[in-house]
Design a protein around this motif. Structure first.
Motif, PDB file in Angstrom:
ATOM      1  N   GLY A  37      33.233  -7.687  -7.638  1.00  0.00           N
ATOM      2  CA  GLY A  37      32.613  -6.914  -6.559  1.00  0.00           C
ATOM      3  C   GLY A  37      32.627  -5.422  -6.843  1.00  0.00           C
ATOM      4  N   LEU A  38      33.722  -4.931  -7.359  1.00  0.00           N
ATOM      5  CA  LEU A  38      33.822  -3.508  -7.695  1.00  0.00           C
ATOM      6  C   LEU A  38      32.832  -3.130  -8.797  1.00  0.00           C
ATOM      7  CD1 LEU A  38      35.306  -0.875  -7.127  1.00  0.00           C
ATOM      8  CD2 LEU A  38      36.997  -1.551  -8.832  1.00  0.00           C
ATOM      9  N   LEU A  39      32.710  -3.965  -9.811  1.00  0.00           N
ATOM     10  CA  LEU A  39      31.751  -3.704 -10.883  1.00  0.00           C
ATOM     11  C   LEU A  39      30.311  -3.742 -10.377  1.00  0.00           C
ATOM     12  CD1 LEU A  39      33.324  -5.675 -13.853  1.00  0.00           C
ATOM     13  CD2 LEU A  39      33.059  -3.198 -13.666  1.00  0.00           C
ATOM     14  N   MET A  40      30.008  -4.720  -9.510  1.00  0.00           N
ATOM     15  CA  MET A  40      28.653  -4.802  -8.961  1.00  0.00           C
ATOM     16  C   MET A  40      28.358  -3.603  -8.070  1.00  0.00           C
ATOM     17  SD  MET A  40      28.168  -8.883  -8.220  1.00  0.00           S
ATOM     18  CE  MET A  40      29.808  -9.273  -7.653  1.00  0.00           C
ATOM     19  N   TRP A  41      29.349  -3.177  -7.284  1.00  0.00           N
ATOM     20  CA  TRP A  41      29.163  -1.998  -6.427  1.00  0.00           C
ATOM     21  C   TRP A  41      28.878  -0.768  -7.285  1.00  0.00           C
ATOM     22  CZ3 TRP A  41      31.829   2.591  -6.330  1.00  0.00           C
ATOM     23  CH2 TRP A  41      31.453   3.472  -5.313  1.00  0.00           C
ATOM     24  N   ALA A  42      29.661  -0.583  -8.361  1.00  0.00           N
ATOM     25  CA  ALA A  42      29.473   0.580  -9.233  1.00  0.00           C
ATOM     26  C   ALA A  42      28.091   0.561  -9.882  1.00  0.00           C
ATOM     27  CB  ALA A  42      30.568   0.612 -10.299  1.00  0.00           C
ATOM     28  N   PHE A  43      27.666  -0.601 -10.357  1.00  0.00           N
ATOM     29  CA  PHE A  43      26.335  -0.715 -10.957  1.00  0.00           C
ATOM     30  C   PHE A  43      25.259  -0.357  -9.942  1.00  0.00           C
ATOM     31  CE2 PHE A  43      22.500  -3.273 -11.683  1.00  0.00           C
ATOM     32  CZ  PHE A  43      22.120  -2.792 -12.922  1.00  0.00           C
ATOM     33  N   ALA A  44      25.381  -0.920  -8.729  1.00  0.00           N
ATOM     34  CA  ALA A  44      24.381  -0.659  -7.684  1.00  0.00           C
ATOM     35  C   ALA A  44      24.373   0.814  -7.292  1.00  0.00           C
ATOM     36  CB  ALA A  44      24.661  -1.531  -6.459  1.00  0.00           C
ATOM     37  N   ARG A  45      25.533   1.382  -7.119  1.00  0.00           N
ATOM     38  CA  ARG A  45      25.642   2.769  -6.641  1.00  0.00           C
ATOM     39  C   ARG A  45      25.152   3.781  -7.668  1.00  0.00           C
ATOM     40  NH1 ARG A  45      25.027   6.918  -4.771  1.00  0.00           N
ATOM     41  NH2 ARG A  45      26.499   8.312  -3.827  1.00  0.00           N
ATOM     42  N   TRP A  46      25.549   3.609  -8.918  1.00  0.00           N
ATOM     43  CA  TRP A  46      25.266   4.642  -9.914  1.00  0.00           C
ATOM     44  C   TRP A  46      24.080   4.368 -10.821  1.00  0.00           C
ATOM     45  CZ3 TRP A  46      31.003   4.166  -9.722  1.00  0.00           C
ATOM     46  CH2 TRP A  46      31.532   5.130  -8.871  1.00  0.00           C
ATOM     47  N   TYR A  47      23.568   3.158 -10.814  1.00  0.00           N
ATOM     48  CA  TYR A  47      22.367   2.889 -11.604  1.00  0.00           C
ATOM     49  C   TYR A  47      21.208   2.410 -10.740  1.00  0.00           C
ATOM     50  CZ  TYR A  47      18.927   0.890 -14.648  1.00  0.00           C
ATOM     51  OH  TYR A  47      17.729   0.602 -15.241  1.00  0.00           O
ATOM     52  N   GLU A  48      21.417   1.300 -10.050  1.00  0.00           N
ATOM     53  CA  GLU A  48      20.328   0.631  -9.350  1.00  0.00           C
ATOM     54  C   GLU A  48      19.714   1.489  -8.235  1.00  0.00           C
ATOM     55  OE1 GLU A  48      20.159  -3.843  -8.208  1.00  0.00           O
ATOM     56  OE2 GLU A  48      21.153  -2.781  -6.572  1.00  0.00           O
ATOM     57  N   GLU A  49      20.548   2.008  -7.339  1.00  0.00           N
ATOM     58  CA  GLU A  49      20.011   2.785  -6.213  1.00  0.00           C
ATOM     59  C   GLU A  49      19.279   4.058  -6.652  1.00  0.00           C
ATOM     60  OE1 GLU A  49      23.295   3.181  -3.538  1.00  0.00           O
ATOM     61  OE2 GLU A  49      23.165   1.082  -2.914  1.00  0.00           O
ATOM     62  N   PRO A  50      19.836   4.861  -7.561  1.00  0.00           N
ATOM     63  CA  PRO A  50      19.067   6.036  -8.012  1.00  0.00           C
ATOM     64  C   PRO A  50      17.759   5.659  -8.708  1.00  0.00           C
ATOM     65  CG  PRO A  50      21.378   6.288  -8.602  1.00  0.00           C
ATOM     66  CD  PRO A  50      21.202   4.881  -8.102  1.00  0.00           C
ATOM     67  N   ASP A  51      17.781   4.577  -9.492  1.00  0.00           N
ATOM     68  CA  ASP A  51      16.569   4.140 -10.180  1.00  0.00           C
ATOM     69  C   ASP A  51      15.505   3.689  -9.183  1.00  0.00           C
ATOM     70  OD1 ASP A  51      15.034   3.304 -12.588  1.00  0.00           O
ATOM     71  OD2 ASP A  51      15.342   1.301 -11.736  1.00  0.00           O
ATOM     72  N   LEU A  52      15.885   2.897  -8.189  1.00  0.00           N
ATOM     73  CA  LEU A  52      14.924   2.445  -7.186  1.00  0.00           C
ATOM     74  C   LEU A  52      14.392   3.619  -6.367  1.00  0.00           C
ATOM     75  CD1 LEU A  52      16.697  -0.822  -6.002  1.00  0.00           C
ATOM     76  CD2 LEU A  52      14.591  -0.655  -7.349  1.00  0.00           C
ATOM     77  N   GLY A  53      15.254   4.565  -6.064  1.00  0.00           N
ATOM     78  CA  GLY A  53      14.820   5.752  -5.342  1.00  0.00           C
ATOM     79  C   GLY A  53      13.775   6.546  -6.114  1.00  0.00           C
ATOM     80  N   ARG A  54      13.979   6.688  -7.411  1.00  0.00           N
ATOM     81  CA  ARG A  54      13.006   7.402  -8.261  1.00  0.00           C
ATOM     82  C   ARG A  54      11.693   6.639  -8.360  1.00  0.00           C
ATOM     83  NH1 ARG A  54      17.622   8.505 -11.232  1.00  0.00           N
ATOM     84  NH2 ARG A  54      17.357   6.656 -12.500  1.00  0.00           N
ATOM     85  N   ARG A  55      11.788   5.331  -8.523  1.00  0.00           N
ATOM     86  CA  ARG A  55      10.573   4.536  -8.740  1.00  0.00           C
ATOM     87  C   ARG A  55       9.762   4.279  -7.480  1.00  0.00           C
ATOM     88  NH1 ARG A  55      10.629  -0.457 -11.374  1.00  0.00           N
ATOM     89  NH2 ARG A  55      12.514  -1.097 -10.311  1.00  0.00           N
ATOM     90  N   PHE A  56      10.432   4.125  -6.339  1.00  0.00           N
ATOM     91  CA  PHE A  56       9.714   3.727  -5.128  1.00  0.00           C
ATOM     92  C   PHE A  56       9.767   4.755  -4.003  1.00  0.00           C
ATOM     93  CE2 PHE A  56      10.954  -0.303  -7.230  1.00  0.00           C
ATOM     94  CZ  PHE A  56       9.680  -0.737  -7.558  1.00  0.00           C
ATOM     95  N   GLY A  57      10.472   5.851  -4.199  1.00  0.00           N
ATOM     96  CA  GLY A  57      10.458   6.988  -3.285  1.00  0.00           C
ATOM     97  C   GLY A  57      10.671   6.667  -1.818  1.00  0.00           C
ATOM     98  N   ALA A  58       9.711   7.115  -0.983  1.00  0.00           N
ATOM     99  CA  ALA A  58       9.826   6.991   0.471  1.00  0.00           C
ATOM    100  C   ALA A  58       9.896   5.530   0.922  1.00  0.00           C
ATOM    101  CB  ALA A  58       8.654   7.693   1.149  1.00  0.00           C
ATOM    102  N   ASP A  59       9.228   4.626   0.219  1.00  0.00           N
ATOM    103  CA  ASP A  59       9.300   3.204   0.591  1.00  0.00           C
ATOM    104  C   ASP A  59      10.735   2.685   0.470  1.00  0.00           C
ATOM    105  OD1 ASP A  59       6.601   3.017   1.159  1.00  0.00           O
ATOM    106  OD2 ASP A  59       6.078   2.210  -0.812  1.00  0.00           O
ATOM    107  N   TYR A  60      11.409   3.084  -0.597  1.00  0.00           N
ATOM    108  CA  TYR A  60      12.797   2.653  -0.780  1.00  0.00           C
ATOM    109  C   TYR A  60      13.705   3.316   0.255  1.00  0.00           C
ATOM    110  CZ  TYR A  60      17.297   1.577  -2.866  1.00  0.00           C
ATOM    111  OH  TYR A  60      18.582   1.132  -3.066  1.00  0.00           O
TER     112      TYR A  60
END
Length: 110
Positions: free
Chosen positions: A63-86
């Motif tokens: 869970g800690l590893l998945m949280w770290a991946f989501a927080r520091w990679y996945e969420e910033p990447d989705l924010g950049r790619r999908f902007g206001a929709d995300y």
């Protein structure tokens, strides 16, 4: 089921090497943004079913590893790619604790 959403709705995969072209917000993603919750719930269920406390430790580490991946990679990447929709999706659907009712992406209500 969740994987199929990435292919049919997002036109891609969950893997970072072949990401989706569209933001996936259907199916189970109308209740919770992170399917990692299901992985950790499965590990916890196995720990209870098999009466193996070490699996709770494993689940906590996973869970800690998945949280770290989501927080520091996945969420910033989705924010950049999908902007206001995300951003709108994040406001409406919790990341780690499921909603009680399905979110309607076509609605203006959160």
């Amino acid at each position: 089921m969740a994987f199929a959403r990435f292919v049919t709705e997002g036109l891609g995969t969950p893997a970072p090497v072949a990401p989706t072209e569209r933001l996936v917000v259907g199916g189970p993603y109308r209740y919770v943004r992170k399917m990692y919750v299901a992985v950790d719930a499965t590990i916890a269920g196995q720990a209870l079913l098999l009466a193996r406390p070490v699996l709770f430790v494993h689940g906590g580490c996973a869970g800690l590893l998945m949280w770290a991946f989501a927080r520091w990679y996945e969420e910033p990447d989705l924010g950049r790619r999908f902007g206001a929709d995300y951003d709108r999706y994040c406001e409406a659907v919790p990341g780690w604790w499921p909603r009680l009712r399905s979110w309607d992406p076509d609605s203006t209500a959160y």
